[in-house]
Design a protein around this motif. Structure first.
Motif, short mmCIF file in Angstrom:
data_model
loop_
_atom_site.label_atom_id
_atom_site.label_comp_id
_atom_site.label_asym_id
_atom_site.label_seq_id
_atom_site.Cartn_x
_atom_site.Cartn_y
_atom_site.Cartn_z
N ALA A 1 -52.60 -19.35 65.99
CA ALA A 1 -52.17 -17.95 66.56
C ALA A 1 -52.59 -17.54 67.81
CB ALA A 1 -51.22 -16.74 65.74
N GLU A 2 -51.99 -17.36 69.09
CA GLU A 2 -52.88 -16.59 69.82
C GLU A 2 -51.96 -14.88 70.37
OE1 GLU A 2 -53.40 -19.27 73.13
OE2 GLU A 2 -53.29 -20.24 72.33
N GLY A 3 -53.29 -14.19 70.92
CA GLY A 3 -52.11 -13.10 71.26
C GLY A 3 -53.11 -11.59 70.68
N ALA A 4 -52.29 -10.75 70.90
CA ALA A 4 -53.38 -9.21 70.12
C ALA A 4 -53.32 -9.78 68.89
CB ALA A 4 -52.58 -8.24 70.99
N LEU A 5 -53.92 -8.76 68.26
CA LEU A 5 -54.45 -8.24 66.55
C LEU A 5 -52.56 -8.02 65.90
CD1 LEU A 5 -57.66 -6.52 66.16
CD2 LEU A 5 -56.54 -8.80 65.59
N LEU A 6 -52.33 -8.38 64.90
CA LEU A 6 -50.80 -8.09 64.68
C LEU A 6 -51.58 -6.63 64.16
CD1 LEU A 6 -50.42 -11.47 62.47
CD2 LEU A 6 -49.23 -10.88 64.84
N PRO A 7 -50.43 -5.93 63.93
CA PRO A 7 -50.04 -5.10 63.85
C PRO A 7 -50.06 -4.47 62.27
CG PRO A 7 -47.86 -5.26 64.14
CD PRO A 7 -48.77 -6.29 64.42
N PRO A 8 -50.73 -3.57 61.28
CA PRO A 8 -50.50 -3.23 59.74
C PRO A 8 -48.83 -2.96 59.67
CG PRO A 8 -51.76 -1.28 61.15
CD PRO A 8 -51.51 -2.38 62.13
N GLY A 9 -48.81 -3.88 58.62
CA GLY A 9 -47.22 -3.67 57.93
C GLY A 9 -46.84 -5.45 58.30
N THR A 10 -48.17 -6.21 58.61
CA THR A 10 -47.48 -7.15 59.14
C THR A 10 -47.14 -8.17 57.64
OG1 THR A 10 -48.17 -7.62 61.11
CG2 THR A 10 -47.84 -9.26 60.07
N ASP A 11 -46.52 -8.33 56.58
CA ASP A 11 -46.55 -9.63 56.56
C ASP A 11 -47.45 -11.34 56.05
OD1 ASP A 11 -44.95 -7.83 55.05
OD2 ASP A 11 -43.31 -8.46 55.45
N VAL A 12 -48.64 -11.57 55.67
CA VAL A 12 -49.29 -12.32 55.41
C VAL A 12 -50.05 -12.89 53.80
CG1 VAL A 12 -49.99 -11.51 57.75
CG2 VAL A 12 -50.89 -10.97 55.54
N ALA A 13 -50.07 -14.20 54.45
CA ALA A 13 -50.67 -14.91 53.12
C ALA A 13 -51.51 -15.81 53.22
CB ALA A 13 -49.96 -16.03 52.48
N PHE A 14 -52.60 -16.21 52.24
CA PHE A 14 -53.66 -16.90 52.76
C PHE A 14 -53.49 -17.80 51.45
CE2 PHE A 14 -55.60 -12.56 50.87
CZ PHE A 14 -55.75 -13.66 49.05
N THR A 15 -53.61 -19.38 51.72
CA THR A 15 -53.97 -20.15 50.93
C THR A 15 -55.22 -20.65 50.85
OG1 THR A 15 -52.03 -21.37 51.03
CG2 THR A 15 -52.98 -22.67 50.14
N GLY A 16 -56.05 -20.77 49.28
CA GLY A 16 -57.57 -21.54 48.94
C GLY A 16 -58.06 -22.03 48.14
N PHE A 17 -59.54 -22.06 47.24
CA PHE A 17 -59.27 -22.07 46.27
C PHE A 17 -60.43 -20.95 45.35
CE2 PHE A 17 -58.74 -25.94 49.70
CZ PHE A 17 -57.93 -26.87 48.38
N PRO A 18 -59.61 -20.25 45.32
CA PRO A 18 -60.47 -18.67 44.52
C PRO A 18 -61.68 -18.69 43.62
CG PRO A 18 -58.01 -19.00 44.31
CD PRO A 18 -58.16 -19.75 44.74
N ILE A 19 -61.58 -20.07 42.82
CA ILE A 19 -62.31 -20.87 41.39
C ILE A 19 -62.84 -21.86 41.78
CG2 ILE A 19 -61.09 -18.72 39.78
CD1 ILE A 19 -59.60 -21.04 38.77
N GLY A 20 -63.00 -22.50 42.87
CA GLY A 20 -63.16 -23.23 43.19
C GLY A 20 -62.79 -24.65 42.56
N ALA A 21 -63.55 -25.47 41.76
CA ALA A 21 -63.12 -26.56 41.32
C ALA A 21 -63.28 -27.52 39.87
CB ALA A 21 -63.38 -28.10 42.62
N ALA A 22 -63.25 -25.93 39.00
CA ALA A 22 -63.58 -26.11 37.77
C ALA A 22 -63.07 -27.08 37.11
CB ALA A 22 -63.89 -24.62 37.12
N ILE A 23 -61.38 -27.10 36.86
CA ILE A 23 -60.72 -27.70 36.50
C ILE A 23 -59.81 -28.78 37.28
CG2 ILE A 23 -59.93 -26.26 34.51
CD1 ILE A 23 -58.00 -24.92 35.60
N GLY A 24 -60.83 -29.26 38.39
CA GLY A 24 -59.77 -29.42 39.64
C GLY A 24 -59.56 -29.05 41.05
N LEU A 25 -58.92 -29.49 41.77
CA LEU A 25 -58.97 -28.63 43.32
C LEU A 25 -57.06 -28.52 42.64
CD1 LEU A 25 -60.76 -28.10 45.44
CD2 LEU A 25 -59.59 -30.18 46.24
N TYR A 26 -56.92 -27.39 42.86
CA TYR A 26 -55.64 -26.95 42.38
C TYR A 26 -55.69 -25.36 43.92
CZ TYR A 26 -55.19 -29.42 38.72
OH TYR A 26 -54.84 -31.03 38.27
N PRO A 27 -55.17 -25.87 45.51
CA PRO A 27 -54.68 -24.68 46.28
C PRO A 27 -54.12 -23.75 45.52
CG PRO A 27 -53.65 -26.58 46.63
CD PRO A 27 -54.27 -26.66 45.55
N ALA A 28 -54.25 -22.19 45.80
CA ALA A 28 -53.41 -21.37 45.65
C ALA A 28 -52.93 -20.20 46.71
CB ALA A 28 -54.14 -19.88 43.97
#
Length: 258
Positions: free
Chosen positions: A130-157
């Motif tokens: 994205a480009e532009g100014a900071l998004l305002p509070p109240g904007t819905d967002v999400a994030f995807t990653g690997f919160p517990i690493g790969a102890a049981i394999g690589l599973y994005p959450a």
């Protein structure tokens, strides 16, 4: 009068039907956005063959620009590699045990904003930024990653929440004794970051924060608020996370011609 009542009922029925269609569409869009973003999310690891057979997962990153570069946190790749042994950073893509590993090198860093850009020996689908100014509070967002690493394999959450505040980049202290000189300096000349009403974990460092409607990355997860000591980050998460605005990642990429 009867005609007016019939017209009102029809109008109300039409409105309710349209609202239901809109709600159903909105509900269906988010899973598609997650499906679109996830292939671009990678794990950042350290490969040391003399010490371990596999890769040590350090955090998360996401593919950008020409598909050959990755944005992550500086603290994820701040370790000084041992020159006396074979050791290098890797980008890991895939799911479960079906993963591909690419050798990577740190191309550039921005310690002030806790960002780094890596170049890896491969090519994957990049995330739209994205480009532009900071998004305002109240904007819905999400994030995807690997919160517990790969102890049981690589599973994005994927975690969903909202921007709850735009705040100076200094973790709140429980009392004055916890304020360091570094924190005080940052408060005098604060860099603004997103505070999220969403739960992130240590392995989420470097995860892309994206708009739930477009999938465009608007920030980079870089820390969580810990209220009961380091161990509680996993056992009793606060639900308060922080993200670096994507404008700083764009600036870092520009510095390196990307």
């Amino acid at each position: 009068m009867a005609k007016t009542t019939i017209f009102t009922r029809r109008l109300l029925t039409s409105f309710v039907f349209s609202f239901m269609l809109f709600s159903a569409k909105a509900f269906a869009v988010f899973p598609e956005v997650v499906k679109e973003v996830t292939p671009s999310v990678v794990a950042i690891g350290l490969y040391t063959p003399l010490e371990a057979n596999g890769n040590q997962v350090l955090g998360t990153g996401f593919v950008v620009a020409d598909g050959k570069h990755v944005i992550t946190n500086y603290h994820v790749v701040s370790k000084i590699l041992d020159p006396t042994i074979v050791q290098y950073f890797v980008v890991i893509s895939g799911e479960g045990r079906d993963v591909k590993t690419y050798k990577a090198e740190v191309l550039g860093i921005d310690p002030v904003h806790d960002l780094a850009v890596l170049k890896f020996e491969g090519k994957l689908k990049p995330v739209n930024l994205a480009e532009g100014a900071l998004l305002p509070p109240g904007t819905d967002v999400a994030f995807t990653g690997f919160p517990i690493g790969a102890a049981i394999g690589l599973y994005p959450a994927t975690h969903k929440g909202m921007i709850s505040a735009i705040t100076p980049d200094a973790i709140p202290a429980q009392n004055a004794d916890q304020l360091t000189v570094s924190m005080l300096k940052r408060l005098k000349q604060p860099e603004l970051v997103y505070q999220l009403d969403a739960t992130a974990y240590p392995g989420n460092s470097g995860s892309p924060v994206y708009d739930v409607k477009t999938g465009h990355a608007v920030g980079v997860i870089n820390k969580v608020f810990v209220s009961q000591g380091k161990e509680s980050a996993l056992s009793a998460p606060s639900g308060i996370s922080y993200a670096i605005p994507i404008i700083h990642a764009l600036s870092l990429l520009k510095q390196h011609g990307l």
